[in-house]
Design a protein around this motif. Sequence first.
Motif, PDB file in Angstrom:
ATOM      1  N   LEU A 122       0.886  -1.062   0.151  1.00 56.92           N
ATOM      2  CA  LEU A 122      -0.010   0.067   0.068  1.00 56.92           C
ATOM      3  C   LEU A 122       0.816   1.222   0.141  1.00 56.92           C
ATOM      4  O   LEU A 122       1.855   1.336   0.758  1.00 56.92           O
ATOM      5  CB  LEU A 122      -0.985   0.064   1.348  1.00 56.92           C
ATOM      6  CG  LEU A 122      -0.512   0.088   2.647  1.00 56.92           C
ATOM      7  CD1 LEU A 122      -0.199   1.399   3.065  1.00 56.92           C
ATOM      8  CD2 LEU A 122      -1.552  -0.598   3.591  1.00 56.92           C
ATOM      9  N   ALA A 123       0.418   2.151  -0.617  1.00 57.12           N
ATOM     10  CA  ALA A 123       0.995   3.635  -0.697  1.00 57.12           C
ATOM     11  C   ALA A 123       0.150   4.183   0.473  1.00 57.12           C
ATOM     12  O   ALA A 123      -1.034   3.869   0.749  1.00 57.12           O
ATOM     13  CB  ALA A 123       0.822   4.476  -1.885  1.00 57.12           C
ATOM     14  N   THR A 124       1.116   5.265   1.274  1.00 53.20           N
ATOM     15  CA  THR A 124       0.378   5.718   2.194  1.00 53.20           C
ATOM     16  C   THR A 124      -0.390   7.002   1.969  1.00 53.20           C
ATOM     17  O   THR A 124      -0.828   8.009   2.628  1.00 53.20           O
ATOM     18  CB  THR A 124       1.485   6.149   3.321  1.00 53.20           C
ATOM     19  OG1 THR A 124       2.456   7.080   2.773  1.00 53.20           O
ATOM     20  CG2 THR A 124       1.728   5.058   3.971  1.00 53.20           C
ATOM     21  N   SER A 125      -0.537   7.485   0.581  1.00 52.04           N
ATOM     22  CA  SER A 125      -1.187   8.270  -0.098  1.00 52.04           C
ATOM     23  C   SER A 125      -2.752   7.644  -0.427  1.00 52.04           C
ATOM     24  O   SER A 125      -2.816   6.490  -0.339  1.00 52.04           O
ATOM     25  CB  SER A 125      -0.739   8.969  -1.455  1.00 52.04           C
ATOM     26  OG  SER A 125      -0.428   7.820  -2.276  1.00 52.04           O
ATOM     27  N   VAL A 126      -3.747   8.626  -0.149  1.00 54.22           N
ATOM     28  CA  VAL A 126      -5.110   7.841  -0.640  1.00 54.22           C
ATOM     29  C   VAL A 126      -5.433   7.778  -2.081  1.00 54.22           C
ATOM     30  O   VAL A 126      -6.166   6.801  -2.032  1.00 54.22           O
ATOM     31  CB  VAL A 126      -6.304   9.194  -0.153  1.00 54.22           C
ATOM     32  CG1 VAL A 126      -6.337  10.235  -1.490  1.00 54.22           C
ATOM     33  CG2 VAL A 126      -7.581   8.438  -0.031  1.00 54.22           C
ATOM     34  N   VAL A 127      -4.367   7.841  -2.773  1.00 50.32           N
ATOM     35  CA  VAL A 127      -4.519   7.411  -4.254  1.00 50.32           C
ATOM     36  C   VAL A 127      -3.179   7.766  -4.859  1.00 50.32           C
ATOM     37  O   VAL A 127      -2.478   8.413  -4.364  1.00 50.32           O
ATOM     38  CB  VAL A 127      -5.656   8.183  -5.093  1.00 50.32           C
ATOM     39  CG1 VAL A 127      -5.403   9.910  -5.185  1.00 50.32           C
ATOM     40  CG2 VAL A 127      -6.136   7.605  -6.295  1.00 50.32           C
ATOM     41  N   PHE A 151      -3.671   8.636   3.018  1.00 51.23           N
ATOM     42  CA  PHE A 151      -4.907   7.815   3.397  1.00 51.23           C
ATOM     43  C   PHE A 151      -5.194   7.806   4.882  1.00 51.23           C
ATOM     44  O   PHE A 151      -4.263   8.150   5.731  1.00 51.23           O
ATOM     45  CB  PHE A 151      -4.690   6.327   2.818  1.00 51.23           C
ATOM     46  CG  PHE A 151      -4.171   5.549   3.992  1.00 51.23           C
ATOM     47  CD1 PHE A 151      -2.676   5.602   4.026  1.00 51.23           C
ATOM     48  CD2 PHE A 151      -4.851   4.773   4.692  1.00 51.23           C
ATOM     49  CE1 PHE A 151      -2.172   4.554   5.183  1.00 51.23           C
ATOM     50  CE2 PHE A 151      -4.191   3.818   5.636  1.00 51.23           C
ATOM     51  CZ  PHE A 151      -3.146   3.613   5.866  1.00 51.23           C
ATOM     52  N   GLY A 200      -2.623   7.826   8.615  1.00 50.89           N
ATOM     53  CA  GLY A 200      -2.198   7.496   7.158  1.00 50.89           C
ATOM     54  C   GLY A 200      -1.050   8.433   7.254  1.00 50.89           C
ATOM     55  O   GLY A 200       0.065   8.219   6.884  1.00 50.89           O
TER      56      GLY A 200
END
Lengths: 334, 334
Positions: free
Chosen positions: A174-179, A221, A226
């Motif tokens: 997972l990236a720690t950005s929402v997208v 995120f 996040g």
Amino acid sequence: MKLPPTRLRNLTVALLEKRGVPADSARLQADLLLEAELRGLPSHGLQRLPLLLSRLDNGLANPTTRGNGTWQRDAFLSIDGERGLGPVVVMNAMRVMQSALKETGLAVAAIRNANHIGMLAYYAEAAASDGLIGIVMSTSEALVHPFGGTQAMLGTNPVAVGIPADGDPFVLDLATSVVSMGKINSHAMRGLPIPPGWAVDRDGRPTTDPHAAKAGAIAPFGDAKGYGLGLAIELLVAALAGSDLAPDVHGTLDDIHPANKGDLVILIDPSAGSGSTAALAAYLGRLRLSRPLDPTQPVAIPGDGARARRAATAKTGIELPQPLFEHLTALEAA
Amino acid sequence: MKLPPTRLRNLTVALLEKRGVPADSARLQADLLLEAELRGLPSHGLQRLPLLLSRLDNGLANPTTRGNGTWQRDAFLSIDGERGLGPVVVMNAMRVMQSALKETGLAVAAIRNANHIGMLAYYAEAAASDGLIGIVMSTSEALVHPFGGTQAMLGTNPVAVGIPADGDPFVLDLATSVVSMGKINSHAMRGLPIPPGWAVDRDGRPTTDPHAAKAGAIAPFGDAKGYGLGLAIELLVAALAGSDLAPDVHGTLDDIHPANKGDLVILIDPSAGSGSTAALAAYLGRLRLSRPLDPTQPVAIPGDGARARRAATAKTGIELPQPLFEHLTALEAA
């Protein structure tokens, strides 16, 4: 257009070899990009190849090095990537680390000066295939704003975790950005608005315009949590690898700067521990069978979706934008 | 009612010593509970003391052990907590691990059979105070539903990360649930509804009734990503500590079962790495000064808020529910 994976793999290997990348390294780099395509993550797939080829052409990527590692302590490997290809440097680090695990039970590799390492799940899954727990982190250019902030100050700072279990392993990535910025680019190309909450514009105002978002910053995120996690990764990587912090990072999205972000790999030998892969698999089975919110959508385990997409795409072929394929075949013919 | 920290500290130490806890261990356990109160985290503060005293009375907590550690490998410490007090076992593990770090650069302790270790920030901050990076994880009873699921299948599975920087360290401490069960309890006690999205009831229906939520399950934070992270922690801890998985865990919320959850501590010596605490501090300074969303709310770094609350509460005194204080003083007089 749909293309057979083998055609794209051979094309990628040929383009890399033409630039002096040895056959085994070319196959590894190609495999990483193809695996991203097969799993439905085109932002980490062949659309990254033209940039990588430019970087080889421009001397920003060294075709032959595997990185230069130094054991600072018995379980702490410090690596100068020497501008090597990301997957070549990381997979070599993992090979070297495995030699220490019998004595130490776990080890960390802190990597600076390597090119983009791509989809982290690749490495986490490779660790799990060897019966090891793998934790991988990477930093990037500043693209993400802090919780409560509006300026791009953090990388997308992904983390992947691979844990062996009987049957399929657990593979989280997972990236720690929402997208991802890739998804915002894709909305921009298709002329679609982005959902509220994804990004702010250059002036820090919430926006649903993907073009404005590209000039602004993506949200972390999960709000404060996040953000905290992304910041922990930012600091951990810089503290151990001596790499630069996001606002000063270049070189994973351009072909004019060396890549000065950092990467961390932690490997743990679970045979040193007291758990059992059978117990983990039994628990994952219970989770999959637990009551879903939507009766038609069973509870999923991270890694399940990627495996299913991989199997389907291997049969149907990889969907590639025609301009990208034409660009790559033109390079092949050049 | 507001009470001076010293009064509450002495009261806690006295109650623990009366049950056979040695003075240094009693002071440590008291300090952990008081620190939670000082930082505004009462769910991990003195409201946990009556249960702990019962567990000591019932033989579920061993007052004297520090846990029994075995070096399975040079950097892998396996610990049977022998029903010891959580902070006593963890802080002893961290002391033992430090002896290995000079050789190995990092080490992990996998702990089973210890009582509740409380607020994880305590340990992460202790590591940072010693110039070390500390990563701490802990599992718990099943309280959290999977993303896309409706049954409590995971623990709240918190993780804390402490990273030394010049000046104040970075200290992150987050549960992978969207909210703590303590906060839902507090809404129930005050007769307030909970916000949508926090929880489902026993039948898996979204609810804003805190009583219904207590019989149901809490949502993970950050949708699929937070679920993935919580599940990674669930599996990592069980794989290494050999502790039970959430649906089979007991003993952190009751006084009738041994505590069969697990805890992990990873310590890393950043002096083995290539980063600098000055560079981290400079970056954190830039973050704090970056443009906020709300001009009156500067961007915060994890740990800042807790430090500010701690300083304020140390002056004003700790706000304790009167029935809790009366219960504790009655036990003191008994």
